[in-house]
Design a protein around this motif. Structure first.
Motif, PDB file in Angstrom:
ATOM      1  N   ILE A  23      65.999  12.119  -7.258  1.00 19.49           N
ATOM      2  CA  ILE A  23      66.938  12.979  -6.539  1.00 19.49           C
ATOM      3  C   ILE A  23      67.794  13.627  -7.615  1.00 19.49           C
ATOM      4  N   CYS A  24      67.773  14.957  -7.654  1.00 25.14           N
ATOM      5  CA  CYS A  24      68.409  15.684  -8.746  1.00 25.14           C
ATOM      6  C   CYS A  24      69.299  16.791  -8.192  1.00 25.14           C
ATOM      7  N   SER A  25      70.489  16.890  -8.724  1.00 19.38           N
ATOM      8  CA  SER A  25      71.374  18.005  -8.395  1.00 19.38           C
ATOM      9  C   SER A  25      70.660  19.315  -8.733  1.00 19.38           C
ATOM     10  N   THR A  26      71.041  20.371  -8.065  1.00 18.87           N
ATOM     11  CA  THR A  26      70.416  21.675  -8.312  1.00 18.87           C
ATOM     12  C   THR A  26      71.030  22.431  -9.486  1.00 18.87           C
ATOM     13  N   ALA A  27      72.066  21.901 -10.110  1.00 20.32           N
ATOM     14  CA  ALA A  27      72.661  22.564 -11.271  1.00 20.32           C
ATOM     15  C   ALA A  27      71.623  22.668 -12.391  1.00 20.32           C
ATOM     16  N   ARG A  28      71.717  23.714 -13.163  1.00 15.95           N
ATOM     17  CA  ARG A  28      70.745  23.957 -14.236  1.00 15.95           C
ATOM     18  C   ARG A  28      70.663  22.777 -15.203  1.00 15.95           C
ATOM     19  N   ARG A  29      71.804  22.226 -15.600  1.00 10.35           N
ATOM     20  CA  ARG A  29      71.793  21.145 -16.591  1.00 10.35           C
ATOM     21  C   ARG A  29      71.144  19.875 -16.060  1.00 10.35           C
ATOM     22  N   THR A  30      71.252  19.612 -14.749  1.00  9.31           N
ATOM     23  CA  THR A  30      70.590  18.422 -14.203  1.00  9.31           C
ATOM     24  C   THR A  30      69.092  18.650 -14.079  1.00  9.31           C
ATOM     25  N   ARG A  31      68.694  19.854 -13.694  1.00  6.84           N
ATOM     26  CA  ARG A  31      67.258  20.162 -13.616  1.00  6.84           C
ATOM     27  C   ARG A  31      66.632  20.080 -15.013  1.00  6.84           C
ATOM     28  N   GLN A  32      67.343  20.592 -16.018  1.00  5.22           N
ATOM     29  CA  GLN A  32      66.835  20.503 -17.388  1.00  5.22           C
ATOM     30  C   GLN A  32      66.830  19.054 -17.876  1.00  5.22           C
ATOM     31  N   THR A  33      67.811  18.280 -17.449  1.00  6.10           N
ATOM     32  CA  THR A  33      67.821  16.854 -17.805  1.00  6.10           C
ATOM     33  C   THR A  33      66.579  16.180 -17.233  1.00  6.10           C
ATOM     34  N   TRP A  34      66.263  16.442 -15.957  1.00  7.58           N
ATOM     35  CA  TRP A  34      65.072  15.836 -15.361  1.00  7.58           C
ATOM     36  C   TRP A  34      63.819  16.240 -16.130  1.00  7.58           C
ATOM     37  N   HIS A  35      63.703  17.498 -16.489  1.00  8.79           N
ATOM     38  CA  HIS A  35      62.518  17.943 -17.228  1.00  8.79           C
ATOM     39  C   HIS A  35      62.402  17.181 -18.548  1.00  8.79           C
ATOM     40  N   GLY A  36      63.514  17.031 -19.266  1.00  5.33           N
ATOM     41  CA  GLY A  36      63.496  16.284 -20.525  1.00  5.33           C
ATOM     42  C   GLY A  36      63.157  14.818 -20.323  1.00  5.33           C
ATOM     43  N   VAL A  37      63.711  14.214 -19.265  1.00  3.42           N
ATOM     44  CA  VAL A  37      63.406  12.814 -18.951  1.00  3.42           C
ATOM     45  C   VAL A  37      61.912  12.666 -18.669  1.00  3.42           C
ATOM     46  N   ALA A  38      61.368  13.577 -17.863  1.00  6.06           N
ATOM     47  CA  ALA A  38      59.937  13.520 -17.528  1.00  6.06           C
ATOM     48  C   ALA A  38      59.087  13.636 -18.781  1.00  6.06           C
ATOM     49  N   MET A  39      59.462  14.530 -19.675  1.00  3.28           N
ATOM     50  CA  MET A  39      58.730  14.683 -20.940  1.00  3.28           C
ATOM     51  C   MET A  39      58.812  13.388 -21.757  1.00  3.28           C
ATOM     52  N   GLY A  40      59.991  12.795 -21.797  1.00  2.61           N
ATOM     53  CA  GLY A  40      60.174  11.553 -22.557  1.00  2.61           C
ATOM     54  C   GLY A  40      59.431  10.375 -21.971  1.00  2.61           C
ATOM     55  N   MET A  41      59.293  10.350 -20.637  1.00  5.11           N
ATOM     56  CA  MET A  41      58.587   9.243 -19.978  1.00  5.11           C
ATOM     57  C   MET A  41      57.087   9.319 -20.201  1.00  5.11           C
TER      58      MET A  41
END
Length: 179
Positions: free
Chosen positions: A59-77
């Motif tokens: 569950i991710c906030s729609t703010a740009r920085r949270t969406r980018q955080t999720w993308h980075g987390v997914a890449m790291g995982m």
């Protein structure tokens, strides 16, 4: 990490990674991650993978920085884009406008909507709400400074998502990811 009790759920709270400074309040939701923020998000994902905390639901906030955080987390995982990879299937991702500037009770309500079959959920949001939610779930685990950027708080829920409540999910780990 392995759950012994099949009813136990894991809620991972993540404050978004470091963002660029905004010029005014109107642009706040569109602030991007800084270079350090991108590296820290990937480090958070690598830590989650190392701990065996791959989310079934995000569950991710729609703010740009949270969406980018999720993308980075997914890449790291996974070591690859968020379409899935060697560490497991792609989680269900929900971008929730209500997670932006949310109070802890609003974030708790979002967590209660997680699919009952999901074992691990990741909630990516903002301060002060995300830090206050962690304190609400486990008042004994409170840190006066709250969650730092790219900091993870792992809470164990002894029963289903709908039963998630105040003081009902002990904090079992905290980690500040730095890339």
């Amino acid at each position: 990490m392995t759950d012994v009790d099949p009813d136990t759920r894991t809620l991972v709270l993540l404050r978004h990674a470091k963002a660029e400074q905004g010029s005014d309040a109107a642009d706040d939701a569109e602030r991007p991650l800084s270079a350090r923020g991108n590296a820290d998000a990937a480090a958070a994902g690598a830590w989650l993978a190392h701990q065996g905390l791959l989310p079934d639901v995000v569950i991710c906030s729609t703010a740009r920085r949270t969406r980018q955080t999720w993308h980075g987390v997914a890449m790291g995982m996974t070591g690859s884009p968020p379409e899935g990879g060697p560490t497991g299937p792609r989680p269900t991702v929900r971008y929730e406008p209500g997670a932006y500037d949310a109070h802890p009770e609003e974030l708790l309500s979002l967590a209660r909507t997680v699919d009952p079959a999901a074992r691990t959920a990741l909630l990516i949001a903002h301060n002060p709400g995300i830090s206050l939610l962690s304190a609400l779930l486990d008042p004994e685990g409170v840190d006066d400074e709250g969650l730092r950027t790219a900091e993870l708080a792992v809470h164990r829920c002894p029963s289903g998502w709908m039963e998630l409540s105040r003081a009902g999910a002990p904090l079992t780990a905290r980690h500040t990811a730095r890339g």
